[in-house]
Design a protein around this motif. Sequence first.
Motif, PDB file in Angstrom:
ATOM      1  N   VAL A 109       0.854  -1.285   0.551  1.00  0.00           N
ATOM      2  CA  VAL A 109       0.279  -0.163  -0.283  1.00  0.00           C
ATOM      3  C   VAL A 109       0.982   1.470   0.039  1.00  0.00           C
ATOM      4  CG1 VAL A 109      -1.317   1.545   1.061  1.00  0.00           C
ATOM      5  CG2 VAL A 109      -2.737  -1.213   1.117  1.00  0.00           C
ATOM      6  N   ILE A 110       1.732   1.233   0.140  1.00  0.00           N
ATOM      7  CA  ILE A 110       2.978   2.339   1.036  1.00  0.00           C
ATOM      8  C   ILE A 110       3.990   2.628  -0.280  1.00  0.00           C
ATOM      9  CG2 ILE A 110       5.180   3.554   1.985  1.00  0.00           C
ATOM     10  CD1 ILE A 110       2.298   3.422   3.753  1.00  0.00           C
ATOM     11  N   LYS A 111       3.929   1.345  -1.212  1.00  0.00           N
ATOM     12  CA  LYS A 111       4.753   1.504  -2.176  1.00  0.00           C
ATOM     13  C   LYS A 111       3.263   2.363  -3.848  1.00  0.00           C
ATOM     14  CE  LYS A 111       7.703  -2.463  -1.720  1.00  0.00           C
ATOM     15  NZ  LYS A 111       7.924  -3.556  -2.862  1.00  0.00           N
ATOM     16  N   ASP A 112       2.345   2.286  -3.337  1.00  0.00           N
ATOM     17  CA  ASP A 112       1.650   2.573  -4.184  1.00  0.00           C
ATOM     18  C   ASP A 112       0.947   3.953  -4.274  1.00  0.00           C
ATOM     19  OD1 ASP A 112       1.081  -0.164  -5.631  1.00  0.00           O
ATOM     20  OD2 ASP A 112      -0.766  -0.810  -4.470  1.00  0.00           O
ATOM     21  N   LEU A 113       0.524   4.104  -3.139  1.00  0.00           N
ATOM     22  CA  LEU A 113       1.028   5.379  -2.648  1.00  0.00           C
ATOM     23  C   LEU A 113       2.583   6.920  -2.510  1.00  0.00           C
ATOM     24  CD1 LEU A 113      -1.070   7.672  -0.782  1.00  0.00           C
ATOM     25  CD2 LEU A 113       0.162   6.413   1.344  1.00  0.00           C
ATOM     26  N   ASN A 114       3.181   5.966  -2.720  1.00  0.00           N
ATOM     27  CA  ASN A 114       4.504   6.677  -3.037  1.00  0.00           C
ATOM     28  C   ASN A 114       4.826   7.204  -4.593  1.00  0.00           C
ATOM     29  OD1 ASN A 114       5.732   6.993  -0.577  1.00  0.00           O
ATOM     30  ND2 ASN A 114       6.738   4.695  -0.658  1.00  0.00           N
ATOM     31  N   ALA A 115       4.211   6.257  -5.072  1.00  0.00           N
ATOM     32  CA  ALA A 115       3.606   5.705  -7.125  1.00  0.00           C
ATOM     33  C   ALA A 115       2.372   7.161  -7.203  1.00  0.00           C
ATOM     34  CB  ALA A 115       3.555   4.742  -7.402  1.00  0.00           C
ATOM     35  N   LEU A 116       1.885   7.163  -6.186  1.00  0.00           N
ATOM     36  CA  LEU A 116       0.823   8.324  -6.200  1.00  0.00           C
ATOM     37  C   LEU A 116       1.721  10.106  -6.303  1.00  0.00           C
ATOM     38  CD1 LEU A 116      -2.291   8.448  -7.015  1.00  0.00           C
ATOM     39  CD2 LEU A 116      -2.318   8.737  -4.348  1.00  0.00           C
ATOM     40  N   CYS A 117       2.196  10.029  -5.375  1.00  0.00           N
ATOM     41  CA  CYS A 117       3.136  11.262  -4.978  1.00  0.00           C
ATOM     42  C   CYS A 117       4.170  12.167  -5.589  1.00  0.00           C
ATOM     43  CB  CYS A 117       3.677  10.797  -2.961  1.00  0.00           C
ATOM     44  SG  CYS A 117       2.839  10.601  -1.939  1.00  0.00           S
ATOM     45  N   LYS A 118       4.537  10.544  -6.569  1.00  0.00           N
ATOM     46  CA  LYS A 118       5.355  11.121  -7.414  1.00  0.00           C
ATOM     47  C   LYS A 118       4.562  12.220  -8.880  1.00  0.00           C
ATOM     48  CE  LYS A 118       8.641   7.398  -6.079  1.00  0.00           C
ATOM     49  NZ  LYS A 118       9.727   6.675  -6.799  1.00  0.00           N
ATOM     50  N   ARG A 119       3.583  11.126  -9.405  1.00  0.00           N
ATOM     51  CA  ARG A 119       3.081  11.309  -9.946  1.00  0.00           C
ATOM     52  C   ARG A 119       2.606  12.670  -9.907  1.00  0.00           C
ATOM     53  NH1 ARG A 119      -1.825   7.851 -10.632  1.00  0.00           N
ATOM     54  NH2 ARG A 119      -2.506   9.328 -11.760  1.00  0.00           N
ATOM     55  N   LEU A 161      -7.142   2.027   2.953  1.00  0.00           N
ATOM     56  CA  LEU A 161      -6.597   2.308   2.205  1.00  0.00           C
ATOM     57  C   LEU A 161      -5.755   2.019   0.515  1.00  0.00           C
ATOM     58  CD1 LEU A 161      -5.119   5.250   2.260  1.00  0.00           C
ATOM     59  CD2 LEU A 161      -2.834   4.193   3.459  1.00  0.00           C
ATOM     60  N   ASP A 162      -5.338   1.142   0.180  1.00  0.00           N
ATOM     61  CA  ASP A 162      -5.522   0.190  -0.505  1.00  0.00           C
ATOM     62  C   ASP A 162      -6.630   0.452  -1.813  1.00  0.00           C
ATOM     63  OD1 ASP A 162      -6.931  -2.942  -0.426  1.00  0.00           O
ATOM     64  OD2 ASP A 162      -6.642  -1.806   1.222  1.00  0.00           O
ATOM     65  N   CYS A 163      -8.134   0.304  -0.777  1.00  0.00           N
ATOM     66  CA  CYS A 163      -9.548   1.052  -1.661  1.00  0.00           C
ATOM     67  C   CYS A 163      -9.458   2.190  -1.874  1.00  0.00           C
ATOM     68  CB  CYS A 163     -10.251  -0.152  -0.966  1.00  0.00           C
ATOM     69  SG  CYS A 163     -10.114  -1.658  -0.596  1.00  0.00           S
ATOM     70  N   VAL A 164      -9.579   3.061  -0.941  1.00  0.00           N
ATOM     71  CA  VAL A 164      -8.779   4.259  -1.465  1.00  0.00           C
ATOM     72  C   VAL A 164      -8.425   4.739  -3.045  1.00  0.00           C
ATOM     73  CG1 VAL A 164      -8.918   6.705  -0.418  1.00  0.00           C
ATOM     74  CG2 VAL A 164     -10.082   4.860   0.861  1.00  0.00           C
ATOM     75  N   ILE A 165      -7.015   3.902  -2.812  1.00  0.00           N
ATOM     76  CA  ILE A 165      -5.745   4.287  -3.497  1.00  0.00           C
ATOM     77  C   ILE A 165      -6.535   3.792  -4.558  1.00  0.00           C
ATOM     78  CG2 ILE A 165      -4.099   4.442  -4.819  1.00  0.00           C
ATOM     79  CD1 ILE A 165      -2.658   4.542  -2.399  1.00  0.00           C
TER      80      ILE A 165
END
Length: 700
Positions: free
Chosen positions: A205-215, A268-272
């Motif tokens: 989940v944190i990996k996916d959130l970090n990818a969102l932050c970079k975008r 959070l995994d669903c929210v992302i």
Amino acid sequence: MAHLALPIEIYEHIFQLLVPSPTEDADVFALAQCAATSSFMRSIATANLVWMAHYQVRYLASNPIKETERIAACNGSYFKLYRMRRLLDRRALDTLQDAIYRKQGRCTTGRLFAYDLGIDVHDVLRTQSVMRWPRNIAKTDEPALDSLTLDWIARPYWAREAMTVITKLEALRLWRKVVVQPQYVSFAEGFAAFSGFRGVSPQQVIKDLNALCKRCESHLRAKGVSLESGLEDYDVVNISNEICLWMREEGFRLAAGVDYHRMENHFLDCVITTHRDTLPLSLVVIFVSLARHLGVEAHPVGFPQHVHVLVRGHVPSTSRFFFPGFPERGEEYIHLDIAKSDERLVLPRSHLISILEGMGVTNSVQQGQLLQPANVRDMCGRAGSNVQHSFHTELEALANPNGPRYSYIRDCVHAAMSAFVMLSTPGTRGATTMLMHMLNYVEDAHRLDWCLMQYEVFPNDVGHHTNDVGAVQVRDQLIHMYELQETNELQAKRDADSMPLAVDGTNVEFHVGTLMRHAKFAYIGVIADWNTKCHQPEQWMREMGVDMLSRGRNQPFYTVFAMDGTVRYVAEENVEVHTLPSDTWGTIRELLMNAKNIEMHFDRAEVGKNGVGKFIMGADLRREFPGDVLLAQKELGELQLFILAKTEQSVVVPPGVTHPTAPWKPPWPVPPWPPIPPPPKPPVSEPVPPLPYPESPWFP
């Protein structure tokens, strides 16, 4: 005539054309076969450039410490790394086989998955967790089985349970860290722990959130937004506004109507991914993560009824013009309403104080506490409370065919209860009471989770409060449940010699696994248990009018998993066999999609030549109903009997069904490979790593 060898580059190019796959082994097998032909081919077929892609596409999750040790032991060779991970996969699949075909020892199996194998086997378990439907009822986009296997229902279920016990341990340890070392846990990590109770690794989940932050950062830089704090045009309010604009463009908005209370909004995994129309608290988690990634100091504020964000930074005069309500000094804290940023982003402090006064909070100290940044522990506790508030709304939605499954809601509530226990003060009465409620959930479904109760949840809740009477009761109940699962044998209710009678001589017409229809209310279900007479309290029998039945209370009663997700207790006179030959497989699919606990207790479903459908019992039922196994065999028609070595129980296998295969083995010849050295031992000066099973003074 001698043949000229091709250049090495051509071989490397050919090998790189093999397509990496997270599940298929054909190309990997081809590489392994090439590596076994000669030393020349081995030097090319084991090159890092060839194996790196295969390794990275198959193994997405790993324990960082163990992965570092493996890389050191393999000298960075992806070929050797791949082999080591596949051997771990083999252990995981053998352990999964034990969980499917053995009831006794599942608590020990849970410990093996959680503490020994861990997140390193999460990827291979995910491949096993996908339901593969029989070809005649599989939808277009669903994996299908050409020939049925003995455990096509049970295997995905226990694979998901194994994944969940691994990710729950990760989540529980994160929450323990929130309490002991909160400075090392981010706001997002605390919330990602909730996803661990759904089998999703918080690490992922944190990996996916970090990818969102970079975008988001790339978008803001392309738009020309100044993100360097030392520049004159640096403006935290403008940055915050641009983040909110980007979030809305990406679909992150406040949910409305019935969608507001959906369980997925709390995870959070669903929210992302799928539920970006979500809650204010979830929007705050996303915003704070994005802002901190961009260098903005942002904190959640646990304001009553409506959580918002506090940011700190320089506010130029331009922002004061567009966002009025700021004090005159140049650097300050600004309150932001993320959920309603399209209407009003900045919340003046005076406005918030007036709201608090309207609620009756007039003390300036209390007002200051409610307006200051909240810590991770408090916000995760608030998230747990929100999950419990959504519980009753989701229960009403269970009647909807497109609504959530009971097991999903149960897991979400279990996450909220675990958060309450882990984040509360050890030894408090509320935590001990919640722990007693958790035992009911664990006993109901989470058969692999008991090790976490014993080693993680219980010691964290009780601490050193050994005189807590409630804690002692919980401990005794947990030990009793453990002993029942690990050691005690169930008494057979109907054996092979007494069919169709029960062991006490009572005639029981129907057997476990029968598809039934209620004679009066017409609902469909599957029989999961039976008693020779009504085994319910006297008050229940009076309320249900049991004595008014034509055969009264002394007739057999059946426990039924009904289509609507409920568990019914039905008198034999109201049970009819469900026989719809043209729709039997469809009924089986609907039951699997909607009924409660079927996957836990039944290995597979079959339809005989006569159109009769049956659910075939799993390990936990076969020991109790050996006679029912043979009755199912008789009704389904001409069948074969296989003896499973692991269970020493007869299993009914119709023609065309695949027998459980031997333990998984690598699809390449192992002997030609040289042995891989063990991971290096840590220097003597380093602390000794903890035991794989935590010691607990509360349990033997």
